[in-house]
Design a protein around this motif. Sequence first.
Motif, mmCIF file in Angstrom:
data_model
loop_
_atom_site.group_PDB
_atom_site.id
_atom_site.type_symbol
_atom_site.label_atom_id
_atom_site.label_comp_id
_atom_site.label_asym_id
_atom_site.label_seq_id
_atom_site.Cartn_x
_atom_site.Cartn_y
_atom_site.Cartn_z
ATOM 1 N N THR A 29 10.360 -11.775 1.169
ATOM 2 C CA THR A 29 10.477 -13.169 1.609
ATOM 3 C C THR A 29 9.308 -13.575 2.505
ATOM 4 O OG1 THR A 29 12.867 -12.853 1.633
ATOM 5 C CG2 THR A 29 12.044 -14.795 2.772
ATOM 6 N N LEU A 30 8.782 -12.616 3.263
ATOM 7 C CA LEU A 30 7.732 -12.914 4.245
ATOM 8 C C LEU A 30 6.322 -12.812 3.676
ATOM 9 C CD1 LEU A 30 9.148 -10.886 7.273
ATOM 10 C CD2 LEU A 30 9.557 -13.289 6.711
ATOM 11 N N MET A 31 6.204 -12.236 2.486
ATOM 12 C CA MET A 31 4.884 -11.975 1.910
ATOM 13 C C MET A 31 4.126 -13.264 1.572
ATOM 14 S SD MET A 31 4.090 -8.776 1.614
ATOM 15 C CE MET A 31 4.995 -7.443 2.371
ATOM 16 N N PRO A 32 2.787 -13.168 1.580
ATOM 17 C CA PRO A 32 1.951 -14.330 1.202
ATOM 18 C C PRO A 32 2.144 -14.695 -0.275
ATOM 19 C CG PRO A 32 0.614 -12.552 2.162
ATOM 20 C CD PRO A 32 1.999 -12.024 1.988
ATOM 21 N N ASP A 33 1.711 -15.901 -0.625
ATOM 22 C CA ASP A 33 1.824 -16.377 -2.008
ATOM 23 C C ASP A 33 0.993 -15.541 -2.980
ATOM 24 O OD1 ASP A 33 3.531 -18.376 -1.195
ATOM 25 O OD2 ASP A 33 1.932 -19.861 -0.982
ATOM 26 N N ASN A 34 -0.084 -14.924 -2.486
ATOM 27 C CA ASN A 34 -0.966 -14.169 -3.384
ATOM 28 C C ASN A 34 -0.501 -12.725 -3.581
ATOM 29 O OD1 ASN A 34 -1.676 -13.268 -0.815
ATOM 30 N ND2 ASN A 34 -3.844 -13.077 -1.305
ATOM 31 N N ILE A 35 0.789 -12.498 -3.426
ATOM 32 C CA ILE A 35 1.313 -11.147 -3.639
ATOM 33 C C ILE A 35 1.274 -10.822 -5.127
ATOM 34 C CG2 ILE A 35 3.727 -11.868 -3.758
ATOM 35 C CD1 ILE A 35 4.240 -9.139 -2.184
ATOM 36 N N ASP A 36 0.804 -9.623 -5.426
ATOM 37 C CA ASP A 36 0.653 -9.182 -6.801
ATOM 38 C C ASP A 36 1.813 -8.265 -7.193
ATOM 39 O OD1 ASP A 36 -1.058 -9.630 -8.891
ATOM 40 O OD2 ASP A 36 -2.182 -7.777 -8.601
ATOM 41 N N LYS A 37 2.314 -7.514 -6.210
ATOM 42 C CA LYS A 37 3.369 -6.546 -6.482
ATOM 43 C C LYS A 37 4.212 -6.353 -5.222
ATOM 44 C CE LYS A 37 3.075 -2.429 -8.687
ATOM 45 N NZ LYS A 37 2.386 -1.203 -9.038
ATOM 46 N N PHE A 38 5.512 -6.199 -5.399
ATOM 47 C CA PHE A 38 6.412 -5.825 -4.314
ATOM 48 C C PHE A 38 7.504 -4.969 -4.929
ATOM 49 C CE2 PHE A 38 9.970 -5.937 -1.477
ATOM 50 C CZ PHE A 38 9.399 -5.924 -0.222
ATOM 51 N N GLU A 39 7.635 -3.754 -4.441
ATOM 52 C CA GLU A 39 8.607 -2.828 -5.017
ATOM 53 C C GLU A 39 9.265 -2.013 -3.915
ATOM 54 O OE1 GLU A 39 8.430 1.023 -7.984
ATOM 55 O OE2 GLU A 39 6.806 -0.436 -8.074
ATOM 56 N N VAL A 40 10.599 -2.034 -3.878
ATOM 57 C CA VAL A 40 11.346 -1.216 -2.938
ATOM 58 C C VAL A 40 11.442 0.187 -3.533
ATOM 59 C CG1 VAL A 40 13.584 -0.857 -1.834
ATOM 60 C CG2 VAL A 40 12.651 -3.172 -2.024
ATOM 61 N N LEU A 41 10.977 1.188 -2.768
ATOM 62 C CA LEU A 41 10.984 2.569 -3.256
ATOM 63 C C LEU A 41 12.258 3.308 -2.843
ATOM 64 C CD1 LEU A 41 7.252 3.450 -2.525
ATOM 65 C CD2 LEU A 41 8.257 2.650 -4.668
ATOM 66 N N ASP A 42 12.724 3.049 -1.631
ATOM 67 C CA ASP A 42 14.009 3.560 -1.160
ATOM 68 C C ASP A 42 14.438 2.677 0.001
ATOM 69 O OD1 ASP A 42 12.947 4.611 1.336
ATOM 70 O OD2 ASP A 42 12.326 6.423 0.278
ATOM 71 N N GLU A 43 15.525 3.038 0.684
ATOM 72 C CA GLU A 43 16.064 2.138 1.715
ATOM 73 C C GLU A 43 15.141 1.957 2.915
ATOM 74 O OE1 GLU A 43 18.922 5.473 3.819
ATOM 75 O OE2 GLU A 43 19.512 4.468 1.984
ATOM 76 N N LYS A 44 14.127 2.809 3.048
ATOM 77 C CA LYS A 44 13.209 2.693 4.185
ATOM 78 C C LYS A 44 11.760 2.459 3.780
ATOM 79 C CE LYS A 44 15.732 5.342 7.566
ATOM 80 N NZ LYS A 44 15.509 5.819 8.890
ATOM 81 N N THR A 45 11.494 2.358 2.486
ATOM 82 C CA THR A 45 10.107 2.321 2.025
ATOM 83 C C THR A 45 9.896 1.256 0.954
ATOM 84 O OG1 THR A 45 10.167 4.739 2.292
ATOM 85 C CG2 THR A 45 8.220 3.824 1.245
#
Length: 131
Positions: A29-45
């Motif tokens: 939600t906080l990332m800039p508009d030019n984000i290319d990728k966002f992936e949750v790897l685990d509950e802390k990463t």
Amino acid sequence: MHIEVSKKKVAKSDKEVFDFLSDIKNFKTLMPDNIDKFEVLDEKTFKFALKGMPEIILRLKEQFPNEKVVLGAASDKLPFTLTGNIKALSENESEVGLSFEGEFNAMMAMMIKTPITNFMETLSSNLDKIG
């Protein structure tokens, strides 16, 4: 290298802000508009990439309830932390200060200072989106 952006007032309690920042999937939600990728790897990463930048993996390192959330680089190659300091102003308003701390050589610091500062300013301004 230390970078701090202007503190941001948020119309949420310190607990609401802390809970939001402690749930790493909310960083999308906080990332800039030019984000290319966002992936949750685990509950802390999670990992993310901005257009034209390498992927960065961040891990939740420390939490101090309703006061501070510390994210750090998952890799020891470029050690750094991103800290959100939360201060209650009233029952329904908080102030959040974001800071970045990292160990880089002079050349690397010169290259990354502006993009990191811009990135942090975007995260800070997007704190209004906390639901």
